[in-house]
Design a protein around this motif. Structure first.
Motif, mmCIF file in Angstrom:
data_model
loop_
_atom_site.group_PDB
_atom_site.id
_atom_site.type_symbol
_atom_site.label_atom_id
_atom_site.label_comp_id
_atom_site.label_asym_id
_atom_site.label_seq_id
_atom_site.Cartn_x
_atom_site.Cartn_y
_atom_site.Cartn_z
ATOM 1 N N VAL A 156 -2.854 3.800 8.539
ATOM 2 C CA VAL A 156 -2.853 2.463 7.915
ATOM 3 C C VAL A 156 -2.773 1.394 9.006
ATOM 4 O O VAL A 156 -3.541 0.440 9.030
ATOM 5 C CB VAL A 156 -1.651 2.318 6.950
ATOM 6 N N THR A 157 -1.828 1.612 9.927
ATOM 7 C CA THR A 157 -1.615 0.646 10.990
ATOM 8 C C THR A 157 -2.828 0.565 11.914
ATOM 9 O O THR A 157 -3.337 -0.503 12.228
ATOM 10 C CB THR A 157 -0.381 1.061 11.835
ATOM 11 N N ARG B 222 0.837 -1.209 0.000
ATOM 12 C CA ARG B 222 0.000 0.000 0.000
ATOM 13 C C ARG B 222 0.859 1.243 0.000
ATOM 14 O O ARG B 222 0.642 2.160 -0.786
ATOM 15 C CB ARG B 222 -0.885 0.010 1.253
ATOM 16 N N ILE B 223 1.856 1.266 0.895
ATOM 17 C CA ILE B 223 2.614 2.499 1.093
ATOM 18 C C ILE B 223 3.641 2.713 0.000
ATOM 19 O O ILE B 223 3.740 3.778 -0.590
ATOM 20 C CB ILE B 223 3.313 2.473 2.478
ATOM 21 N N LYS B 224 4.425 1.692 -0.297
ATOM 22 C CA LYS B 224 5.516 1.865 -1.243
ATOM 23 C C LYS B 224 5.065 1.669 -2.691
ATOM 24 O O LYS B 224 5.511 2.375 -3.588
ATOM 25 C CB LYS B 224 6.646 0.863 -0.938
ATOM 26 N N LEU B 225 4.227 0.685 -2.894
ATOM 27 C CA LEU B 225 3.854 0.380 -4.276
ATOM 28 C C LEU B 225 2.568 1.072 -4.701
ATOM 29 O O LEU B 225 2.210 1.078 -5.870
ATOM 30 C CB LEU B 225 3.707 -1.135 -4.465
ATOM 31 N N GLY B 226 1.816 1.596 -3.677
ATOM 32 C CA GLY B 226 0.579 2.298 -3.997
ATOM 33 C C GLY B 226 -0.538 1.383 -4.474
ATOM 34 O O GLY B 226 -1.455 1.784 -5.175
ATOM 35 N N LEU B 227 -0.412 0.112 -4.130
ATOM 36 C CA LEU B 227 -1.470 -0.828 -4.499
ATOM 37 C C LEU B 227 -2.606 -0.725 -3.483
ATOM 38 O O LEU B 227 -2.394 -0.389 -2.331
ATOM 39 C CB LEU B 227 -0.936 -2.255 -4.534
ATOM 40 N N GLU C 36 -5.766 3.965 -1.334
ATOM 41 C CA GLU C 36 -4.742 5.014 -1.321
ATOM 42 C C GLU C 36 -4.419 5.463 0.103
ATOM 43 O O GLU C 36 -5.294 5.529 0.954
ATOM 44 C CB GLU C 36 -5.233 6.230 -2.114
ATOM 45 N N VAL C 37 -3.115 5.764 0.334
ATOM 46 C CA VAL C 37 -2.696 6.229 1.661
ATOM 47 C C VAL C 37 -2.776 7.752 1.674
ATOM 48 O O VAL C 37 -2.154 8.414 0.857
ATOM 49 C CB VAL C 37 -1.254 5.774 1.979
ATOM 50 N N ASN D 221 2.882 14.346 5.611
ATOM 51 C CA ASN D 221 3.504 13.024 5.539
ATOM 52 C C ASN D 221 2.429 11.980 5.245
ATOM 53 O O ASN D 221 1.269 12.158 5.620
ATOM 54 C CB ASN D 221 4.160 12.660 6.872
ATOM 55 N N LYS D 222 2.870 10.901 4.593
ATOM 56 C CA LYS D 222 1.931 9.799 4.378
ATOM 57 C C LYS D 222 1.446 9.307 5.737
ATOM 58 O O LYS D 222 2.250 9.081 6.646
ATOM 59 C CB LYS D 222 2.611 8.645 3.629
#
Lengths: 247, 636, 220
Positions: free
Chosen positions: C148-149, C126-131, C134-135, C142-143
């Motif tokens: 998310v957590t 989710r965070i790095k690949l954006g799959l 959306e974050v 900041n993201k």
């Protein structure tokens, strides 16, 4: 004592083998485990059956020839003894005892409970010696060896080559056996000249023979009749790396 | 045939070097062409095989175990003697020679015994160089301890595993030569016959113990290093597989058997506890340094050892031998124990043991000191008996141990068959009528490493000119056929009793009549009984399984068949020797207070028996004492 | 030559690197137990810093490599070790001479691998690949990784999954840490005794830490 034995019978290397059941009624607590097998064998002869083949020789825990898996343990339920040192008083009247041969790819079964441990001899052949001939030795006290060094060499040297370490190891690793021999000789000044060659060749042979790698479950040092410590294996690794770098 | 011991000329200390100066040599290029068979891979066999291979000979080595490392040399715990005089206590080659000769009650050759002592010091150098981890002082030098009946400290040791460590050194050296392709090793092969061609040993017949196949091996010389035969008593301190078959077959092919009745009974073994018992474990003799031996004063005293008060204990060794006490030599201690047990004072479940008590020592020296000295022995005792010997006395009993007797050999270790050598325990050479503690590892090693490789060339030099016979030679055919028929005959009996049964019966007779003390009527009776056992064995033994497979019952039967015949010869030899000497004690020849009476005028010889069509013919090799005067052993 | 040993060396080295990583990872996770507002700022700032650092980028490649090498060589070693013992015993009481975890490192490893896959899908993907979903950004730009957590651990089943799988992780680390040192030739007797204790404490801290945090977040 009445004991029900469940013993692995296998006619030869090609035979599939199976557990067979035997009940013996007239055993006594004083008998050693191997004497109980002797006794069972005599009964089999009288019943015109072929005896159970098993290995043994000195029957005092030093030659390393005996060794079977008894109730799920190499050399039986007691830690750090040989099969011949196990006595029937360690069992209860009415017990069932499973007896199986050592299991390892490198120890193929020859017959019943007898396996071929010549892989150990071939590891020895690859460097477990000091390459000087008879007659060329200097005076024994010319080279003092500190007591601590002699003692640690002796600790490692006490291995009797029974194969319990390989048998109990889930990976059939021969690391305890091999490391004990390497550390015995490499610790002594006499062994220094060939230390790198020795550790490289013996460990390589260990792999060639098909023994697995050590994952330090520690089972070997619990079953080893001579209490050889698993630390030997770590020491062998250090020596091997040193040999790779310096050798 | 006269027995020529081939003792070299010269002063005692020069004989061995004189011999070497005069013996023939073989150039290295020619050694390669000579093949030597070594049967047995213990200290003597492995030492000889590796050294001969290093010298350049082509060697074939055989053992019945799965690996050379199992040979029974491993079981020697105590140590190995050498006249190094590291302790500065007045030891010397001469003193060691004298101790050994006297310990053997003057029934061995001076020259042989001297050579044993002479070569002991370089042997320690050799083993140290091979990486044996002998005990060391803090300063790094070698430690010595004292051992049975000598007054100097000359015993070298590697914890309680001296034999194991020496054998491992020999075994490693052997496998070094296996890898160099100079030795071909045949484990799981048992020698079943010797092949003699034109009066010379030229090969052997073996049985592959895995496949049962009979195989022929030819060589220019055959060396037997097959160990002792005390398993003739069945219960002994020897490994269960130890046997006398190789030397017996050689004997039947013409090798003289010397002093077969000289077998040593060790005083400190664990007692038999059941009929099924297969082995008597030895406890090191060193325990007698601090342990006190006693039996109850009252016959069949039902009390537990610890409940028997001092005044009801009989410390019989201290009583009979006040100056040596519990440290009396092996034969004397064994006999004294037997005397008490036979008189009904024995302790233990089967009333067949005596107590070895450490209470006094623990009180005096402290538990820690005793643990430090004997810890491994006490834990071994506990493993076997389940008894904590720190809390209650050990129970010990005499057990058949070492056989001083064996194939007769000359100074070159050659038997009466040219080209056949016997080394280590299977020969009769250095120990006379009784072996001193820590001398067996010594003799085995010296025979194998130092003597044989220096004497065999003297024979082989002349064999260079003779072609080695092929295994298709008729003598090989004949030997193999005879062996095969022998096996078939055994398997065909299909009787009603097990091999184990016959061995127990034989063992009982031998133990009763031909062990610690012997007498004419007993021995005569024993010979009749053993002959009966032989007949029953050959008509009623039952062996299951076939010959073409791994068959442990067949192996045992083949060995027992030879033991039975050997038993007869042992009794005959004991009967013939009308004196008491060393381990051989004839009840008719003792003083009023039960000490041995040796008869040097009539019996100062080595008996050497020749096999002659089923009978045994006695030859005598007179012993000459040029340098020492035989004295009477006294340990009072 | 010595292929089996070289494999074990790689296993040990990659394992030790992962052990080190877990310490850093757990320390960062500890930020999650602060009160919500503080935790959100700290956690998001921390993760942004990590993402933007070149040094961490390099380290992260080491991390990916370590995971892949560790799994791959564990697989090779296990296969070859199993070949060394083709026939098993009918009765084998390994519990009497060794620990369960030492006998079952492969099995435990598979569980952990399963966990890593789920864990990466939940966060990294989710965070790095954006799959996936959306974050969003927090108020500092900041993201919002904290969100998310937090949202994940409001799901009871994920909390159970994350907490339970901390157990096999602990077992794996307890055996793995000390063994790695022995594989690498550390043979000082006293040192090894100490190492055994350190391994135990380390495994306890890591597994209890990772096991507790999802529960704490759940009840926040």
């Amino acid at each position: 004592m009445k004991i029900k034995f469940k013993i692995w019978r296998q006619e030869g290397p090609e035979d599939k083998g199976a557990i067979k059941e035997y009940t013996v009624n007239d055993l006594t607590e004083e008998m050693s485990f191997l004497e109980a097998l002797d006794h069972l064998n005599e009964q089999l002869v009288l019943k015109n059956e072929e005896v159970i083949a098993f290995e043994h020789d000195c029957r005092e825990g030093i030659c390393g020839q005996c060794g079977v898996f008894i109730n799920g343990r190499a050399h039986g339920p007691i830690n750090n003894i040989t099969t011949c040192q196990l006595h029937m008083r360690s069992f209860n009247d009415g017990d069932t005892i499973f007896v199986e041969p050592w299991r390892a790819k490198s120890f193929p079964v020859i017959k019943d409970l007898i396996v071929d441990r010549s892989a150990f001899d071939r590891i020895i052949e690859h460097g477990a010696f000091i390459s000087t001939n008879t007659g060329s030795a200097p005076e024994a006290n010319a080279l003092p060896i500190p007591k601590a060094v002699a003692e640690s060499a002796m600790d490692a040297a006490s291995c009797i080559g029974c194969g319990a370490c390989v048998a109990t190891c889930k990976n059939s690793s021969a690391a305890l056996f091999t490391s004990a021999k390497i550390n015995h000789l490499n610790n002594l000044p006499q062994g220094k000249a060939e230390e790198h060659k020795r550790v490289e060749e013996m460990t390589a042979q260990m792999d060639i023979e098909g023994f697995g790698s050590c994952t330090f479950t520690g089972a070997c040092e619990v079953e080893c009749p001579e209490n050889i410590s698993i630390v030997n294996i770590a020491e062998m690794h250090a020596r091997l790396m040193k040999a790779k770098i310096l050798g | 045939m006269t027995l020529d011991s081939k003792i070299p000329e010269g002063k005692l200390e020069d004989k061995w070097s004189n011999y070497q100066l005069n013996s023939q040599l073989i150039n290295p290029a020619n050694k390669k062409k000579l093949n030597i068979i070594v049967v047995g891979s213990g200290l003597a066999g492995a030492g000889a095989a590796s050294t001969l291979a290093e010298l350049g000979y082509d060697v074939q080595c055989f053992c019945y175990q799965d690996s050379a490392r199992r040979a029974h040399s491993v079981a020697a715990q105590g140590g190995i003697n050498a006249a190094k005089n590291y302790q500065h206590d007045g030891d010397s080659v001469y003193r060691m020679f004298y101790d050994t000769l006297k310990g053997g009650d003057f029934r061995s050759r001076e020259a042989n015994t001297y050579r044993l002592a002479q070569l002991s010091a370089p042997l320690i150098d050799h083993f140290v160089q091979q990486g044996v981890p002998f005990a060391r002082e803090y300063g790094g030098t070698l430690v010595n301890r004292s051992f049975g009946g000598v007054q100097v400290q000359r015993t070298f040791y590697a914890r309680g595993q001296t034999g194991q460590q020496l054998l491992l050194a020999a075994y490693s050296q052997l496998y070094k030569m296996v890898r160099a392709k100079k030795v071909k090793m045949y484990p799981r092969h048992e020698m079943l016959d010797l092949v003699v061609i034109e009066g010379k040993a030229k090969g052997i017949i073996t049985r592959d113990l895995v496949t049962g196949e009979l195989k022929r091996f030819a060589a220019d010389a055959v060396v037997l290093a097959t160990g002792g035969y005390s398993r003739v008593f069945r219960l002994s301190t020897l490994a269960v597989g130890c046997n006398g078959s190789a030397i017996w077959k050689a004997h039947k092919k013409g090798a003289f058997f010397a002093a077969p009745s000289f077998t040593q009974i060790h005083p400190t073994a664990l007692p038999q506890t059941s009929e099924a018992q297969s082995k008597l474990t030895l406890m090191s003799e060193s325990l007698r340094n601090d342990g006190r031996i006693w039996v109850p004063k009252q016959k069949g005293d039902p009390r537990k050892a610890n409940d028997i008060p001092e005044e009801d204990r009989d410390y019989y060794l201290e009583r009979r031998y006040p100056s040596f006490g519990n440290l009396a030599p092996r034969d004397i201690a064994s006999r004294a124990a037997k005397e008490r047990i036979d008189a009904g004072y024995g302790c233990g479940k089967l009333n067949n043991a005596v107590y070895l008590d450490f209470k006094t020592a623990i009180d005096k020296l402290g538990l820690e000191t005793i643990k430090d000295r004997y810890g491994n022995l006490f834990s071994m005792y506990q493993k076997i008996t389940g008894i904590d010997a720190y809390k209650e006395p050990m129970q010990i009993s005499p057990a058949a141990h070492f056989s001083m007797g064996g194939l007769w050999v000359d100074y070159e270790l050659m038997t009466s068959i040219p080209g056949l050598y016997a080394i280590g325990e299977c020969n009769f050479s250095d120990h006379g009528a009784n072996r001193l503690g820590a001398n067996s590892l010594l003799q085995a090693s010296i025979d194998g490493y130092f003597i044989l490789p220096n004497t065999i060339n003297n024979y082989l030099a002349s064999e260079m000119k003779v072609d080695r016979p092929d295994t298709s030679h008729p003598e090989f055919e004949k030997s193999e056929l005879e062996t095969s028929q022998h096996i078939d005959k055994l398997l065909a009996i299909n009787g009603s009793k097990t091999v184990g049964h016959f061995h127990r019966v034989l063992g009982k007779v031998m133990w009763q009549e031909c062990a610690m003390s012997r007498n004419r009527s007993g021995l005569e009776k024993a010979i009749v009984q053993i002959k009966a056992i032989r007949d029953q064995f050959w008509s009623d033994v039952k062996i299951t399984g076939g010959k073409d497979e791994l068959n442990t019952e067949l192996e045992k039967a083949l060995r027992l068949a030879d033991f039975i015949e050997l038993g007869i010869l042992m009794c005959m030899d004991a009967l013939e020797r009308e004196e008491s000497c060393g381990a051989h004690f004839r009840e008719e020849f003792q003083t009023e207070d039960g000490e041995a009476v040796r008869k040097d005028q009539n019996f100062s010889y080595v008996s050497a028996w020749e096999f002659e069509k089923g009978n045994f013919k006695l030859h005598k090799e007179e012993l000459f004492f040029e340098f020492v005067k035989p004295s009477i052993r006294s340990y009072k | 030559m010595h292929l089996k040993f070289i494999r074990k060396l790689i296993l040990a080295l990659s394992g030790l690197f992962l052990c080190l990583f877990l310490i850093v990872h757990l320390s960062a996770n500890c930020l999650l137990i602060f009160p919500e507002a503080t935790a959100r700022v700290l956690y998001n700032t921390y993760s942004t810093t990590l993402r933007e650092s070149t040094f961490i980028k390099v380290i992260s490649y080491f991390l990916y490599a370590s995971i892949i090498l560790h799994v791959w060589y564990a697989l090779l070693t296990t296969i070859s070790n199993r070949k060394s013992k083709p026939q098993k015993y009918v009765v084998n009481r390994t519990n009497e001479n060794s620990t369960w975890s030492s006998q079952n490192m492969g099995l435990i490893g598979i569980l952990i691998l399963l966990f890593i896959v789920v864990h990466l899908a939940n966060f990294w993907a989710r965070i790095k690949l954006g799959l996936g979903e959306e974050v969003l950004l927090d108020k500092h730009g900041n993201k919002d990784v904290y969100e998310v957590t937090y949202s994940l651990f409001q799901n009871f089943y994920f909390v159970i999954f994350y907490s339970l799988l901390a157990f096999p992780l602990g077992l794996h680390l307890h055996h793995g840490l000390k063994s790695a040192f022995k594989t690498l030739g550390f043979y000082h007797k006293k040192g090894l005794e100490l190492l055994a204790k350190v391994s135990l404490i380390y495994a306890l801290i890591i597994s209890v830490g990772f096991g507790l945090i999802p529960i704490i977040v759940y009840f926040k």
